[in-house]
Design an enzyme around this catalytic site. Sequence first.
Site, PDB file in Angstrom:
ATOM      1  N   TYR A 116       0.833  -1.205   0.000  1.00  0.00           N
ATOM      2  CA  TYR A 116       0.000   0.000   0.000  1.00  0.00           C
ATOM      3  C   TYR A 116       0.871   1.259   0.000  1.00  0.00           C
ATOM      4  CZ  TYR A 116      -3.769   3.196   1.400  1.00  0.00           C
ATOM      5  OH  TYR A 116      -4.673   4.227   1.464  1.00  0.00           O
ATOM      6  N   THR A 128     -14.427   5.098   6.408  1.00  0.00           N
ATOM      7  CA  THR A 128     -14.906   4.287   5.296  1.00  0.00           C
ATOM      8  C   THR A 128     -14.733   2.803   5.589  1.00  0.00           C
ATOM      9  OG1 THR A 128     -12.740   4.277   4.222  1.00  0.00           O
ATOM     10  CG2 THR A 128     -14.235   6.105   3.652  1.00  0.00           C
TER      11      THR A 128
END
Length: 244
Positions: A148, A182
């Site tokens: 990531y 989220t």
Amino acid sequence: MKAIVTGTSRGLGAAIATTLLERGIPVLGLARQHNPALTQPGAACTQTALDLSNPDALARWLADGEMARFLADEDAVLLINNAGTVAPVGPLGTQGSAAVAQAVSLNVAAPLMLADAFVTAAPAANDRRILHVSSGAARNAYAGWNVYCATKAALDHHARAVVEDGVPNLRICSLAPGVIDTDMQVQVRTSDEARFPARERFEALKRDGALVPPAVCAARLVGYLLSEAFGDSAVADLREVAPA
């Protein structure tokens, strides 16, 4: 003005699309699934179901010309590369080659392919803007997030290099949006702590109410994207350029 937004099925992408539509800006949303909330009567939103982690599928879609048709004759056009994944989480030797390839395809190949096609599809536009949704992980290393971190850092450096290209009528910024409430944050908080040692930090952010609602973040992000300041810096943090 028209906008293309990726990852519109949920989370920040859905909030960005909603914010743009509320401003009267038609949106072409690209995501694996349609978002019924974006297809309300009168909403100027076109949705295309597309797996952005599949470079071949994306290349076929780009060759079909839907992007060019959507942007045709527009003087001001926007591309928001929002879709991304935090997986695979874990140190080297635990990730799996297929998961690494999928993450690099979604987080890096898709935004770069779309950016190139976007410039080609709107050659006459006097105002072209590309926003990569980056992350603080692009600039700070985390154990368990090497894929990531690397893929988000790639977006930052892509934006820097594009600025050096000096493409006419083009502004670009790789923007870290802050920590947003989220589904990705849910995934982070449920990660195996052995694979992601910083999990407690993100659990604390949720407990302390420090996560920003997607709609609030989207309003700030779109405001910055449409401002005259957008593109002054190739890499930026939303919390610094558009504070609450």
